[in-house]
Design a protein around this motif. Structure first.
Motif, PDB file in Angstrom:
ATOM      1  N   SER A 113      -2.501  -1.083   7.394  1.00 17.95           N
ATOM      2  CA  SER A 113      -2.022  -2.466   7.507  1.00 17.95           C
ATOM      3  C   SER A 113      -2.983  -3.387   8.243  1.00 17.95           C
ATOM      4  CB  SER A 113      -0.657  -2.493   8.196  1.00 17.95           C
ATOM      5  OG  SER A 113       0.318  -1.871   7.387  1.00 17.95           O
ATOM      6  N   GLN A 116      -5.454  -4.441   5.812  1.00 17.50           N
ATOM      7  CA  GLN A 116      -4.835  -5.358   4.853  1.00 17.50           C
ATOM      8  C   GLN A 116      -4.738  -6.768   5.430  1.00 17.50           C
ATOM      9  OE1 GLN A 116      -4.205  -4.775   1.749  1.00 17.50           O
ATOM     10  NE2 GLN A 116      -4.537  -2.553   1.746  1.00 17.50           N
ATOM     11  N   CYS A 209       1.554 -11.169   4.199  1.00 18.05           N
ATOM     12  CA  CYS A 209       0.806 -10.054   3.602  1.00 18.05           C
ATOM     13  C   CYS A 209       1.770  -8.891   3.387  1.00 18.05           C
ATOM     14  CB  CYS A 209      -0.350  -9.649   4.514  1.00 18.05           C
ATOM     15  SG  CYS A 209      -1.343  -8.278   3.884  1.00 18.05           S
ATOM     16  N   GLU A 210       2.247  -8.728   2.175  1.00 19.54           N
ATOM     17  CA  GLU A 210       3.255  -7.712   1.899  1.00 19.54           C
ATOM     18  C   GLU A 210       2.705  -6.294   1.997  1.00 19.54           C
ATOM     19  OE1 GLU A 210       6.048  -8.479  -1.335  1.00 19.54           O
ATOM     20  OE2 GLU A 210       5.107 -10.451  -1.591  1.00 19.54           O
ATOM     21  N   GLN A 211       1.382  -6.144   1.979  1.00 19.10           N
ATOM     22  CA  GLN A 211       0.771  -4.820   2.102  1.00 19.10           C
ATOM     23  C   GLN A 211       0.662  -4.383   3.563  1.00 19.10           C
ATOM     24  OE1 GLN A 211      -0.708  -7.348   0.182  1.00 19.10           O
ATOM     25  NE2 GLN A 211       0.367  -6.524  -1.609  1.00 19.10           N
TER      26      GLN A 211
END
Length: 301
Positions: A113, A116, A209-211
C-alpha cells in the motif's frame, strides 16, 4: 548528497501503543519489501514515530526496534496531542520527501500500500491529499469504504500528502490547533480548499487510492474495558462534531491562516456555532461534549 528528495517520509502517531507499535512498524517494513522491483529501497524512506504523551513504554519499544533498522526515528513528545504531533512532524522534524505518509500506531499497512500511495501521487500530481481505505472487517468499515470511494475524504488511520502541499503548509506556517480531535477532517478541508477559501471547496483535490489499504484490531464487544473505551470515544466524537462546526466557520469566513494555536482559544469566540439538536443516541454525548467545551472555555477566561 542526492539531487532529489527521498521517496517517503512516514509519520506514525503513537499514544500508549506499546502493545501494537511493533506490528505497525513491521507492516511498514513488509510493505516496503513488497514494493515491485525494489522500487522503494531502504535509503529511499524514513519513518518517524511520534510518541506523544505516552505513559506506557511505547518509546522504549520503538527505541529497541530502532536499533535493528536505521530507517526508524523516535520522536518523543511530552504533550499527548495528535494535532500537536502533526505540527511537530511537519514543521519541526521537517523531513524532506516526495510523498509524506501519515498513519496511526495501532494500524497496519496491508500489502504494498505504501508503494501504491507513492505511485498514485506521481500519477496524480494535482491532488493535494491521497486517501487509503480500510480493509472490510465489518458493517461499519463497509459503509466507510463506500462513502470514501463515492464522496472522497480522508481516514486519519492512513493517508498521504505530496511534497508541494507540505511545502506550502510550511511556507505559509499553517498549523493545526492543539486539541483538535480528528485532525484528518481538518487536513482534508485544507486540501479541498487548496489552502485558500477563495478557490472554493473541491473534493476532487483529494484522491482515493483504492489499492492502498490498512487494517486495525476491531473492538472486542464482550470486554468491559472495550465498552469504556467506546464510551470515551463517543464523547470525543461529539467534541469533534462541535469543533468541526467552529473550524468550518473560521475557514469559510477568514481562511486557514486564522486558525488558533489552541482549540480553547477558538471556543471563546465560536460557541455560537454549537446548537444542540436531536441526533439520536449521539444527543447524550453531544450534551457531555457541550459541558466539557464550556468548562474548557471558562478555564482560559
Amino acid at each position: 548528497m542526492k539531487d532529489s528528495n527521498p521517496a517517503l517520509a512516514i509519520a506514525v502517531f503513537a499514544y500508549n501503543e506499546s502493545a501494537r507499535i511493533t506490528a505497525c512498524l513491521e507492516s511498514i517494513r513488509v510493505s516496503i519489501i513488497n514494493s515491485p522491483c525494489n522500487a522503494l529501497p531502504e535509503d529511499s524512506f524514513q519513518c518517524f514515530v511520534l510518541a506523544n504523551g505516552c505513559s506506557d513504554n511505547t518509546a522504549q519499544v520503538v527505541a529497541e526496534y530502532q536499533k535493528q533498522y536505521s530507517w526508524v526515528n523516535l520522536v518523543d513528545i511530552k504533550e499527548g496531542d495528535k494535532s500537536n504531533a502533526w505540527n511537530v512532524f511537519v514543521h519541526d522534524v521537517a523531513a524532506e520527501a516526495e510523498t509524506y505518509i501519515f498513519m496511526d500506531g495501532d494500524c497496519e499497512v496491508v500489502g504494498d500500500s505504501l508503494y501504491q500511495l507513492y505511485q498514485y501521487q506521481k500519477m496524480h500530481p494535482n491532488k493535494n491529499a491521497l486517501a487509503a481505505i480500510p480493509m472490510d472487517i465489518g458493517r461499519g468499515t463497509k459503509q466507510q469504504i463506500i462513502t470514501m470511494v463515492t464522496r472522497g475524504g480522508l481516514a486519519g488511520n492512513l493517508y498521504a500528502l505530496p511534497h508541494q502541499f507540505i511545502k506550502r503548509v510550511r511556507t505559509e506556517n499553517i498549523k493545526l490547533p492543539i486539541g483538535t480531535i480528528g485532525e484528518d477532517s481538518l487536513v482534508g478541508a485544507l486540501a479541498c480548499f487548496d489552502l485558500d477559501v477563495t478557490k472554493g471547496w473541491d473534493r476532487t483535490r483529494i484522491g482515493v487510492c483504492e489499492q492502498a489499504r490498512f487494517t486495525y484490531e476491531p473492538m472486542g464487544w464482550l470486554s468491559w474495558r472495550e465498552w469504556k473505551v467506546y464510551y470515551r470515544r463517543k464523547q470525543r466524537y461529539s467534541i469533534r462534531h462541535w469543533q468541526n462546526k467552529m473550524i468550518k466557520a473560521i475557514l469559510t469566513t477568514k481562511g486557514p491562516h486564522y486558525l488558533p494555536g489552541d482549540v480553547k482559544d477558538m471556543y471563546q469566540h465560536y460557541l455560537q456555532e454549537i446548537k444542540l439538536s436531536w441526533r439520536g443516541l449521539d444527543t447524550y454525548f453531544d450534551m457531555l461534549a457541550w459541558r466539557q467545551i464550556n468548562k474548557d472555555t471558562e478555564q482560559v477566561k
